[in-house]
Design an enzyme around this catalytic site. Structure first.
Site, PDB file in Angstrom:
ATOM      1  N   LYS A 297       0.833  -1.212   0.000  1.00 25.78           N
ATOM      2  CA  LYS A 297       0.000   0.000   0.000  1.00 25.78           C
ATOM      3  C   LYS A 297       0.862   1.255   0.000  1.00 25.78           C
ATOM      4  O   LYS A 297       0.506   2.252  -0.623  1.00 25.78           O
ATOM      5  CB  LYS A 297      -0.948   0.015   1.211  1.00 25.78           C
ATOM      6  CG  LYS A 297      -1.957  -1.121   1.202  1.00 25.78           C
ATOM      7  CD  LYS A 297      -2.925  -0.991   0.045  1.00 25.78           C
ATOM      8  CE  LYS A 297      -3.827  -2.211  -0.062  1.00 25.78           C
ATOM      9  NZ  LYS A 297      -4.677  -2.189  -1.252  1.00 25.78           N
TER      10      LYS A 297
ATOM     11  N   LYS B  97      -6.737 -12.707  -5.535  1.00 22.07           N
ATOM     12  CA  LYS B  97      -7.771 -12.912  -4.526  1.00 22.07           C
ATOM     13  C   LYS B  97      -9.041 -12.143  -4.885  1.00 22.07           C
ATOM     14  O   LYS B  97      -8.967 -11.036  -5.414  1.00 22.07           O
ATOM     15  CB  LYS B  97      -7.177 -12.407  -3.212  1.00 22.07           C
ATOM     16  CG  LYS B  97      -8.018 -12.600  -2.005  1.00 22.07           C
ATOM     17  CD  LYS B  97      -7.222 -12.208  -0.785  1.00 22.07           C
ATOM     18  CE  LYS B  97      -7.587 -10.792  -0.391  1.00 22.07           C
ATOM     19  NZ  LYS B  97      -7.471 -10.523   1.034  1.00 22.07           N
TER      20      LYS B  97
ATOM     21  N   LYS C 154     -12.672  -6.507  -2.788  1.00 23.40           N
ATOM     22  CA  LYS C 154     -13.466  -5.371  -3.253  1.00 23.40           C
ATOM     23  C   LYS C 154     -12.615  -4.373  -4.022  1.00 23.40           C
ATOM     24  O   LYS C 154     -13.114  -3.533  -4.721  1.00 23.40           O
ATOM     25  CB  LYS C 154     -14.193  -4.682  -2.096  1.00 23.40           C
ATOM     26  CG  LYS C 154     -13.580  -4.910  -0.752  1.00 23.40           C
ATOM     27  CD  LYS C 154     -14.625  -4.877   0.362  1.00 23.40           C
ATOM     28  CE  LYS C 154     -13.977  -5.349   1.667  1.00 23.40           C
ATOM     29  NZ  LYS C 154     -14.872  -5.684   2.718  1.00 23.40           N
TER      30      LYS C 154
END
Ligand code: TRP
Length: 335
Positions: free
Chosen positions: A119, A201, A204
Site C-alpha cells: 500500500k 484474490k 473489493k
C-alpha cells in the site's frame, strides 16, 4: 440445547473492515467459519471502522458502510445474542491501548509488513502514519479482549504474528498482562479468487466487479458472473488437472456445500465447464439468496441495527475497560 459454559470456551476475536459490500470471498474465507463456530467459542466480532483511516476514504459514507458491514455479518448468520458484535470506534479503549502498544512495536517489524509495503508503494508520499501503525491498532483490538484465537484470512497471518510478538514483549517488560493470541487461518480451499482473474484474490479492490460476487447481487447477476468466469483452454473437467479458473469454481462449490474438494472434482469429472458454472450459480444463489433478503430487511429497519450496535458496544466496553486499566497500571500509569 445448553450452551457450553463461557469458562470452557475459547475466547476468539476477529474483525472486518467496512471498506465495501461484503462479498463471496469474505463469506467463504472467514464469515462462514465464524458462524459455524459461534456456539462453541466465546466470540467477539467487530467492524473495524478505525482501520479505514489507513487509506483514503469517504467520511460522508463511513457510517453507512459500517452499518452495511454489520448487517451483512448478521445476515450471514452471526447471532448478536450469541457473539459480542460491535463497532470498533464505539469502544474508545482501542485507540488508548493502541498508543500504549506503540512503545512495544518495532519500526523494523512494521516496515517489513507486506500489506504496508504494497500500500505504501501505491500511496507514495501520501501514505500516512496510520497505515504504518495499522498492526498496532490490530494488536489493541485483539489484546483488549484476551482473545486466544484470531480467525483470519491468510493475508492477515503476518499481522497476527506481530500481534503475538507485541503481547509477549509487553508481558516480558511489564509483567504478565495479556493473553498471547494465535492467528488461525483457514485451509487452502477457503481462499476465493477473482472470477475474472483467478490468480488474484477476490477482493473489493479488484479491477472488475464482474469477478466479484457481492452479498447484494441478484440471482441474475450471480448467474451472469458465474457464466462469464474465466476458465482455461480446455472444455471439460479432467481429474485434478485444472487451470486456476476451473479450480476456483470447483473450490467455491465445495466450500459452499461444505464438501471436500476431491469429492466435488470426482462429481464433475468429465463434465463441461458450462455445467460446472450452472451448478455453481445455483448453489451460490441457494446459499446467498436468503442472506441477501435478510441483509436488505436489516438495513431497511433502522433501529434494530442501532440497538445491536449499542448493546454490543456496552458488552465489549466492560471487558476492554478492565484490560486497558491493567495495562496502564503495568506500565506505571494510574489505572
Ligand atoms: N485488518 C483486518 C483486515 O483487514 C481486519 C481487522 C482489524 C482484524 N482488526 C482486527 C482482524 C483484529 C483480526 C483481529 O482483514
Amino acid at each position: 440445547v445448553t450452551k457450553t459454559a463461557a469458562a470452557e470456551r475459547t475466547r476468539a476475536l476477529s474483525g472486518i473492515q467496512p471498506s465495501g459490500v461484503v462479498h463471496l470471498g469474505n463469506y467463504v474465507g472467514a464469515i462462514q467459519r465464524w458462524v459455524a463456530e459461534q456456539e462453541s467459542q466465546d466470540a467477539y466480532y467487530m467492524v473495524a471502522d478505525l482501520h479505514t483511516l489507513t487509506l483514503p476514504y469517504d467520511p460522508a459514507s463511513l457510517q453507512e458502510r459500517t452499518r452495511e458491514t454489520l448487517a451483512a455479518l448478521i445476515a450471514c448468520g452471526l447471532d448478536p445474542d450469541t457473539v459480542v458484535l460491535f463497532v470498533q470506534s464505539h469502544v474508545e479503549q482501542h485507540t488508548s491501548l493502541c498508543w500504549l502498544l506503540m512503545a512495544l512495536a518495532r519500526t523494523g517489524d512494521l516496515r517489513r509488513m507486506t500489506h504496508f509495503k504494497e500500500k505504501a508503494a501505491e500511496e507514495r508520499e501520501a501514505a500516512n502514519a496510520a497505515l504504518f501503525a495499522y498492526p498496532v491498532l490490530q494488536a489493541a483490538d485483539v489484546l483488549l479482549y484476551g482473545a486466544a484465537e484470531v480467525p483470519v484470512g491468510e493475508d492477515q497471518r503476518q499481522h497476527l504474528e506481530l500481534v503475538s510478538d507485541i503481547a509477549r514483549r509487553f508481558n516480558n517488560a511489564y509483567g504478565e498482562t495479556f493473553v498471547v493470541p494465535r492467528g488461525v487461518t483457514p485451509p487452502a480451499g477457503a481462499r476465493v479468487m477473482n472470477l475474472q482473474e483467478p490468480t488474484a484474490k477476490m477482493s473489493k479492490s479488484g479491477r472488475s466487479d464482474l469477478g466479484v460476487i457481492f452479498l447484494a447481487d441478484s440471482d441474475d447477476e450471480i448467474r451472469r458472473k458465474c457464466r462469464r468466469a474465466v476458465t482455461d483452454s480446455g472444455e471439460r473437467v479432467v481429474g485434478e488437472e485444472q487451470g486456476p479458473g476451473v479450480r476456483n469454481l470447483l473450490a467455491i462449490y465445495a466450500a459452499l456445500g461444505q464438501e471436500p474438494y476431491g469429492a466435488v472434482v470426482a462429481q464433475f469429472d468429465g463434465q463441461r465447464y458450462g455445467a460446472v458454472k450452472d451448478a455453481l450459480a445455483e448453489r451460490v444463489s441457494t446459499v446467498l439468496g436468503p442472506k441477501r433478503e435478510h441483509y436488505h430487511a436489516l438495513l431497511g429497519e433502522g433501529n434494530l441495527l442501532n440497538d445491536i450496535m449499542e448493546a454490543g458496544a456496552e458488552r465489549a466496553t466492560k471487558v476492554a475497560r478492565k484490560t486497558l486499566s491493567a495495562a496502564r497500571v503495568a506500565m506505571g500509569f494510574s489505572g
